[in-house]
Design a protein around this motif. Structure first.
Motif, short mmCIF file in Angstrom:
data_model
loop_
_atom_site.label_atom_id
_atom_site.label_comp_id
_atom_site.label_asym_id
_atom_site.label_seq_id
_atom_site.Cartn_x
_atom_site.Cartn_y
_atom_site.Cartn_z
N VAL A 102 0.82 -1.22 0.00
CA VAL A 102 0.00 0.00 0.00
C VAL A 102 0.86 1.28 0.00
O VAL A 102 0.33 2.38 -0.02
N LEU A 103 2.19 1.09 0.04
CA LEU A 103 3.06 2.26 0.04
C LEU A 103 3.76 2.39 -1.31
O LEU A 103 4.07 1.39 -1.96
N ARG A 143 3.52 2.34 -6.93
CA ARG A 143 3.37 1.31 -5.89
C ARG A 143 4.00 0.01 -6.41
O ARG A 143 4.17 -0.16 -7.62
N LYS B 4 -1.78 6.94 7.61
CA LYS B 4 -1.81 6.72 6.16
C LYS B 4 -1.87 5.22 5.87
O LYS B 4 -2.68 4.75 5.08
N LEU B 5 -0.97 4.48 6.56
CA LEU B 5 -0.92 3.03 6.38
C LEU B 5 -2.27 2.40 6.75
O LEU B 5 -2.78 1.55 6.03
N ARG B 8 -4.96 3.19 4.17
CA ARG B 8 -4.73 2.48 2.90
C ARG B 8 -5.01 0.99 3.07
O ARG B 8 -5.51 0.35 2.15
N ASN B 9 -4.64 0.45 4.23
CA ASN B 9 -4.91 -0.97 4.43
C ASN B 9 -6.41 -1.25 4.53
O ASN B 9 -6.88 -2.31 4.13
N ARG B 12 -7.63 -1.37 1.12
CA ARG B 12 -6.91 -2.37 0.32
C ARG B 12 -7.87 -3.44 -0.22
O ARG B 12 -7.82 -3.78 -1.39
#
Lengths: 233, 400
Positions: A102-103, A143, B4-5, B8-9, B12
């Motif tokens: 996701v990064l 990504r 942010k992580l 986003r997860n 996902r």
């Protein structure tokens, strides 16, 4: 162990249990690796290469023996200190790249610097520098799923190097790459090693990779079979 | 980076997160609609009870409470006029209304029924607007022998406006007294048991029948219900020889309804809590299993177990925040639509008329709904977070 050594293993053994079966992965391994070395750990599948790298990388503990990394006895170090040691002293490159999906490439490289509490300005300078070093300055926004295998491994190399570690451990770093890309990655690793003086230890059974190593530690059935230079203790 | 992580997860696996968010949103909307309905019901029941029946305060002669069941008129107010004058000086007081309650027999010449009469001041009673006249007129101002009669009682006695009845009761001295009254109108308050026995008559007529000049009590109506206790204290300080009861002491039905609804709301909250906990925990646990290698990588490159725990809890928090905000928005919009939609509900047990469904969007209800979503989502992420942080790095990386 001398002051010129970054790794010292002394009588290290490791056994895994699978139900009632015990498999001895390493037995009485003694080895020292010097600063700035570019070393291949070679051997067939199941020989104990990965176990050896895991123990050096402080992500597993030996059943017996002593391991010293950069003057720290890691066999006696509590778990929470080991994560600091991994963050500040070690860099990891994995066979399957192991980027955070996701990064972006930039964020993947930046992540360990955030763990180190590096200031945003310094972070940005170092991330950009290392993305440039591995040739991905233009792909910083992408990504992992938008990058090729070779590009992903370059991001992984940048992530491993950005903290300026003393030792980089690479487990079969070219196994998932075609031969041409593997050669380029190898060139990159060798170039970084000679320029930064960072020690590289990689496991492989790829003959072309073995041929590029300064020293080769051959391992078989959990024992060190031979070391091509006179560095084995 | 942590936030942010986490966000986003969450995004996902879009479909799975969408299902989880839907569960949270449904829970939050349910809490908002039921909580808002409950708040509106409490408010409506309270205000209709106070303004239509019992007043914010009731003022009696001292000792009334002890003697009430035996001889209420022995403890009636003999100087109601001066007491109400003092009370009405307070600008927070909207009005006072004198009342007498009496019981007896009512007859049409052929058939008799028991009755419970409320003797009122007709203009004040009209201001209370507590009944629906189904036939005839309201009580006239200057006709002491006119009465209004409950719908059920009127049907039982076969009377219509303009007919005459005889009512009989015991005077304050203990003798029997009777008077002929004219039926001015027929009314209902929507409660059958009350309509079957109720009579309303002017206080002057009741005083004639009871042979007294006193009134049983004064009802005090305020502009704002929140001033009840303050006005109670003011009257206590200024007027002597009386006792006062607040509406809350006089409205057991209101408290029963509040207790019942709070019980239902609490149960609903527990159900929503359980559903959200399992749903979010399931989502994050699946995410932990899918990301085992990633967890191993994060720990290998120096992420502490504590930070990893925080990362997964942050995912729960993110789901809770997104779900809570969506739930609040959708819940508020639905409440607005329902209030605009003029939805009628059937009569509740014991009532004869239905009522309009209304949702009161109180801040407390919205905050509760958001907190339930947010806190439960956060709590549900704790077990998966612990599971992730306790993984052995070497196992997580899949390297043996």
């Amino acid at each position: 162990m001398t002051s010129n050594d970054v790794i010292a293993l002394d009588g290290v053994s490791k056994t895994y249990k699978f139900g009632k079966i015990r498999v001895r992965a390493l037995e009485d391994v003694t080895l020292t690796i010097g600063r700035g070395d570019f070393i291949a750990i070679a051997g067939p599948s199941g020989s104990g290469k990965t176990t050896l790298l895991n123990l050096i990388g402080c992500i597993d503990k030996p059943d017996a023996g002593r391991i010293v990394i950069d003057d720290v006895d890691v066999t006696r170090t509590p778990l929470h200190r080991l994560s600091t040691l991994r963050l500040n002293t070690l860099g990891f490159i994995f066979q399957t790249f192991n980027l955070i999906p996701v990064l972006s490439a930039y964020e993947n490289v930046e992540y360990p610097l955030i763990l180190q509490n590096v200031s945003p300005r310094q972070r940005d300078a170092r991330v950009r520098r290392w993305l440039d070093e591995v040739g991905l300055a233009d792909q910083w926004k992408q990504r992992p799923d938008q990058l090729s295998g070779g590009q992903r491994q370059r991001v992984a190399i940048a992530r491993a190097m950005v903290t300026e570690p003393k030792l980089v451990l690479a487990d079969e770093p070219t196994a998932n790459l075609d031969s041409e890309t593997a050669t380029r990655i190898l060139d990159l690793l060798a170039e970084i090693n000679s320029r930064t003086g960072c020690t590289f230890v990689f496991s492989t059974h790829d003959a072309s990779l073995i041929a590029r190593a300064q020293q080769i530690v051959r391992i078989k059935d959990g024992h060190i079979h031979d070391v091509d230079a006179a560095r084995a203790a | 980076m942590l936030i942010k992580l986490a966000f986003r997860n969450v995004l996902r696996n879009g479909r799975r997160s969408a299902i989880t968010l839907t569960v949270i949103v449904f829970g939050a909307v349910g809490l908002i609609l039921f909580g808002g309905y409950k708040a509106r019901t409490f408010w409506g029941l309270r205000e209709s009870t106070i303004r239509g029946r019992i007043g914010h305060l009731q003022v009696y002669k001292e000792g009334y409470s002890k003697a009430q069941s035996q001889k209420p008129m022995e403890y009636a107010l003999d100087d109601a006029a001066s007491i109400r004058k003092q009370i009405e000086r307070d600008p927070r007081v909207k009005m006072t209304a004198a009342q007498i309650t009496l019981m007896g027999l009512v007859s049409n010449g052929e058939k008799s029924e028991t009755f419970i009469a409320t003797a009122v001041e007709p203009p004040k009673d009209r201001a209370m607007n507590n009944q629906k006249i189904t036939a005839g007129d309201d009580l006239p101002d200057n006709e002491s022998d006119a009465v209004m009669i409950g719908k059920g009682l009127a049907e039982s006695l076969h009377v219509k406006p303009g007919d005459y009845l005889t009512i009989m009761t015991t005077t304050v001295a203990g003798s029997l007294n009777a008077m002929d009254v004219r039926v001015a109108g027929i009314f209902t308050i929507g409660v059958k048991e009350y309509d079957d026995r109720a009579i309303k008559m002017p206080i002057a007529g009741a005083q004639t029948l009871l042979q007294t000049k006193k009134v049983e009590k004064l009802l005090v109506f305020l502009n704002n219900t929140d001033d009840t206790s303050a006005v109670h204290q003011t009257i206590n300080r200024n007027v002597h020889g009386i006792e006062i009861k607040e509406w809350s002491e006089l409205a057991p039905f209101y408290h029963q309804v509040v207790a019942l609804y709070n019980g239902i709301f609490g149960f609903l909250g527990i159900v929503v809590f359980a559903i959200v906990v399992f749903s979010v925990a399931n989502t994050i646990l699946m995410s932990v299993f899918e990301r085992t290698r990633e967890i191993g990588t994060l720990m290998a490159i120096g992420t502490t177990r504590g930070r990893l725990r925080t990362m997964f809890v942050a995912e729960g928090v993110s789901i809770g925040v997104i779900g809570g905000v969506l739930g609040l928005t959708i819940g508020a919009l639905l409440a607005f639509a329902i209030n605009k939609g003029n939805v009628m509900l059937p009569p509740p047990p014991g009532y004869t008329t239905g009522y309009r469904l209304q949702i009161m969007l109180q801040p407390a209800v919205l905050i509760t709904a958001f907190l339930v979503s947010f806190v439960t989502a956060t709590i549900s992420s704790i077990v998966p977070a612990l599971k992730a942080s306790r993984m052995k790095i070497v196992d997580a990386l899949g390297h043996i």
